[in-house]
Design an enzyme around this catalytic site. Structure first.
Site, PDB file in Angstrom:
ATOM      1  N   LYS A  68       0.845  -1.202   0.000  1.00 35.09           N
ATOM      2  CA  LYS A  68       0.000   0.000   0.000  1.00 35.09           C
ATOM      3  C   LYS A  68       0.880   1.252   0.000  1.00 35.09           C
ATOM      4  O   LYS A  68       2.007   1.215   0.496  1.00 35.09           O
ATOM      5  CB  LYS A  68      -0.855   0.026   1.276  1.00 35.09           C
ATOM      6  CG  LYS A  68      -1.965  -1.007   1.327  1.00 35.09           C
ATOM      7  CD  LYS A  68      -2.767  -0.859   2.620  1.00 35.09           C
ATOM      8  CE  LYS A  68      -3.883  -1.883   2.714  1.00 35.09           C
ATOM      9  NZ  LYS A  68      -4.925  -1.730   1.707  1.00 35.09           N
ATOM     10  N   ARG A 100     -10.046 -11.859   2.373  1.00 35.82           N
ATOM     11  CA  ARG A 100     -10.850 -12.973   1.851  1.00 35.82           C
ATOM     12  C   ARG A 100     -10.076 -14.287   1.908  1.00 35.82           C
ATOM     13  O   ARG A 100     -10.643 -15.352   2.094  1.00 35.82           O
ATOM     14  CB  ARG A 100     -11.319 -12.640   0.429  1.00 35.82           C
ATOM     15  CG  ARG A 100     -10.218 -12.450  -0.563  1.00 35.82           C
ATOM     16  CD  ARG A 100     -10.637 -11.668  -1.805  1.00 35.82           C
ATOM     17  NE  ARG A 100     -10.745 -10.237  -1.568  1.00 35.82           N
ATOM     18  CZ  ARG A 100     -11.057  -9.332  -2.501  1.00 35.82           C
ATOM     19  NH1 ARG A 100     -11.299  -9.724  -3.749  1.00 35.82           N
ATOM     20  NH2 ARG A 100     -11.132  -8.064  -2.204  1.00 35.82           N
TER      21      ARG A 100
HETATM   22  N1  BES Z   1      -8.056  -3.876   4.591  1.00 35.55           N
HETATM   23  C1  BES Z   1      -8.249  -3.469   3.251  1.00 35.55           C
HETATM   24  C2  BES Z   1      -9.580  -2.737   3.036  1.00 35.55           C
HETATM   25  C3  BES Z   1      -9.745  -1.424   3.748  1.00 35.55           C
HETATM   26  C4  BES Z   1      -9.444  -0.244   3.112  1.00 35.55           C
HETATM   27  C5  BES Z   1     -10.245  -1.369   5.030  1.00 35.55           C
HETATM   28  C6  BES Z   1      -9.627   0.966   3.749  1.00 35.55           C
HETATM   29  C7  BES Z   1     -10.427  -0.163   5.675  1.00 35.55           C
HETATM   30  C8  BES Z   1     -10.131   1.008   5.035  1.00 35.55           C
HETATM   31  C9  BES Z   1      -8.219  -4.683   2.340  1.00 35.55           C
HETATM   32  O1  BES Z   1      -7.409  -5.734   2.748  1.00 35.55           O
HETATM   33  C10 BES Z   1      -7.706  -4.224   1.025  1.00 35.55           C
HETATM   34  O2  BES Z   1      -6.574  -3.853   0.960  1.00 35.55           O
HETATM   35  N2  BES Z   1      -8.560  -4.262   0.019  1.00 35.55           N
HETATM   36  C11 BES Z   1      -8.212  -3.829  -1.287  1.00 35.55           C
HETATM   37  C12 BES Z   1      -8.738  -4.839  -2.264  1.00 35.55           C
HETATM   38  C13 BES Z   1      -8.169  -4.694  -3.654  1.00 35.55           C
HETATM   39  C14 BES Z   1      -6.703  -5.059  -3.679  1.00 35.55           C
HETATM   40  C15 BES Z   1      -8.938  -5.604  -4.574  1.00 35.55           C
HETATM   41  C16 BES Z   1      -8.853  -2.468  -1.513  1.00 35.55           C
HETATM   42  O3  BES Z   1      -9.941  -2.224  -0.995  1.00 35.55           O
HETATM   43  O4  BES Z   1      -8.238  -1.645  -2.179  1.00 35.55           O
HETATM   44 MN    MN Z   2      -5.394  -5.507   2.068  1.00 30.07          MN
END
Ligand code: BES
Ligand code: MN
Ligand code: ZN
Length: 498
Positions: free
Chosen positions: A274, A348
């Site tokens: 990230k 997931r």
């Molecule tokens: N933990 C994150 C989702 C999240 C984002 C929670 C902001 C709380 C606040 C999750 O693991 C994630 O990174 N999801 C990605 C999915 C994508 C790679 C398909 C996302 O939401 O960008």
């Molecule tokens: Mn994630």
């Protein structure tokens, strides 16, 4: 904060709170207080904006004729509109008001407004619940806070008819508040303190309440074939864990409700790293697991007459020489293979194995799963509602109704074959993300749905937008909300216990 329910007002009440209904109608004890202060409340109302609408508060400073240090008049709202949750909001607002005015004690003189659907003892208990929930603070890491910055109210006295009944109602609510506070603590802790093993250690403390707690480490999970969950934790120096918490308050042999939570104690994204800005928020990527743990505490604390099993998958998602790569194929406990396209879609991957474990071991009557799963759900619903994905309309409606009662709102999102197709992989049974950014929350839900066996009622609740609040509300200080704890508690009370 100490909380007491009594039938008559104490001689030194500290800050006093009395209640009004709309159109400047003072309830009996407010009217009596007005008389004691020589009509100052009525006079202040006549000249001001305060009309007794729900949530309004008007303060009388240095009142003559009463022993109180201050009098707050609060609008309870129209009797026929009173709901438990709105009364809690008034209690929360009164506590914040008293703290703002540096009161050491707060005494509520409770009456039911005309036409009230709620009995006076319920109003009293709910006011106290709201104040208690609002009183939460996470200040263990502050060493230099000035005394004047700290909240002052140390004692809350609730004066009401039927005080004994109010006390009894409140005992059940207090158990739920304890669960909420546990969740808020877990979610607030920094990720160097709360990691899979230390989280599991905190779960063990629920044994005191009669919860059976079992912790599985990596070796046990490898034996079970949980390759998907283990792949996520593979780049972390911290050992992954799964915690199984059983509360058996129902009939012997009754199939349990399973509640399942995502416990990513920190989510860097892994090799699909990230960006730095805001990454610290990913300490609360265990909000689903936190909610499940708090819900188990609440149910056990109030000795719910139901069988409920809580299961949480605890991992840390880190980039490392040993971390899983985009392109890796992992085999889940269900036997289905997954091509990991994006290591940041890790929740997931953790949840699917926990779901399989839950179904193989407990054949649950239904599953409710909470996870901070997708940023996309925040785009869709903001911070007002969590996204509900469900394969059963009756179940979905019941969850929605339970949430509405406790102020944890849900919005049902669609599922369907066309979305499922987004997960087609060229080399494995599925990929872990869809293509592009389209329908990100739905494709995540479709992924999980592939692990539901025998069409059993299943709900996935995406709490990415609701687990943490940057502004707070009437019963929740800003920060961890514990969204999900009260929803589960209410769902169990309404559907499994009655
Ligand atoms: N933990 C994150 C989702 C999240 C984002 C929670 C902001 C709380 C606040 C999750 O693991 C994630 O990174 N999801 C990605 C999915 C994508 C790679 C398909 C996302 O939401 O960008
Ligand atoms: Mn994630
Ligand atoms: Zn995550």
């Amino acid at each position: 904060m100490q909380i007491a329910f009594v039938e008559s007002a104490p001689s030194s009440p500290g800050g006093l709170a009395v209640f009004a209904a709309p159109e400047r109608k003072l309830l009996p004890q407010a009217a009596a207080t007005d008389k004691a202060v020589g009509g100052a409340i009525a006079a202040a109302m006549a000249g001001g904006r305060f009309t007794g609408k729900q949530g309004q508060i008007m303060a009388l400073l240095a009142p003559r004729g009463v022993s109180a240090t201050r009098v707050a008049v609060a609008g309870l709202g129209e009797g026929k509109d009173l709901r438990p949750r709105t009364v809690e909001g008034v209690g929360g607002a009164l506590l914040a008001d008293a703290n703002g005015a540096a009161q050491k004690k707060l005494t509520l003189l409770v009456d039911a407004p005309p036409g009230s659907k709620l009995k006076v003892e319920e109003i009293a208990a709910r006011l106290a619940m709201g104040a208690l929930l609002r009183s939460y603070r996470f200040d263990k890491y502050r060493t230099k806070e000035k005394p004047e910055a700290k909240p002052t109210v140390a004692g809350l006295t609730v004066v009401t008819k039927n005080a004994a009944q109010a006390r009894k109602l409140f005992a059940g609510l207090k158990a739920v508040a304890d669960g909420v506070f546990l969740t808020r603590d877990l979610v607030s802790e920094p990720p160097n303190v709360l990691y899979p093993a230390s989280f599991a250690q905190r779960c063990r403390q629920l044994t005191k309440l009669g919860v059976k707690v079992e912790v599985l480490g990596e070796a046990a999970m490898r034996k079970l074939g949980m390759g998907s969950l283990l792949g996520v934790g593979q780049g972390s120096a911290r050992e992954s864990q799964m915690v199984v918490m059983r509360w058996e308050g129902g009939k012997r042999g009754d199939k349990p409700l399973a509640i399942i939570g995502k416990g990513v104690c920190f989510d860097t994204g892994g090799i699909s790293l990230k960006p730095a800005g805001g990454m610290e928020d990913m300490k609360w990527d265990m909000g689903g697991a936190g909610a499940v743990t708090g819900a188990m505490m609440a149910l056990a604390g109030r000795k719910a007459k139901a069988n409920v099993v809580g299961l949480i998958g605890l991992v840390e998602n880190m980039p490392d020489g040993n971390a899983q790569r985009p392109g890796d194929v992992v085999t889940s406990m269900s036997g289905q293979t997954i091509e990991v396209i994006n290591t940041d879609a890790e929740g997931r991957l953790v949840l699917c194995d926990v779901m399989t474990y839950a179904q193989k071991n407990f054949a649950p009557r239904a599953m409710i799963e909470f996870s901070t799963l997708t940023g996309a759900i925040i785009i869709a619903l903001g911070h007002e509602r969590a996204g509900l994905f469900c394969n059963n309309t009756d179940f979905s409606n019941k969850l929605r109704d339970a949430g509405a009662k406790v102020g944890e709102k849900l919005w049902r999102m669609p599922l369907g074959d066309a979305y499922d197709k987004l997960l087609t992989s060229d080399i494995a049974d599925m990929r872990n993300v869809g293509t592009g950014r389209d329908a990100g929350s739905i494709s995540a839900a479709q992924f999980l749905k592939r692990f539901v066996e025998n069409d059993r009622p299943w709900a996935h609740i995406d709490i990415a937008g609701t687990a943490w609040s940057s502004k707070g509300d009437d019963t929740t200080p800003k920060g961890a909300t514990a969204y999900g704890v009260r929803l589960v508690d209410q769902y169990v009370a309404d559907n499994l216990e009655s």
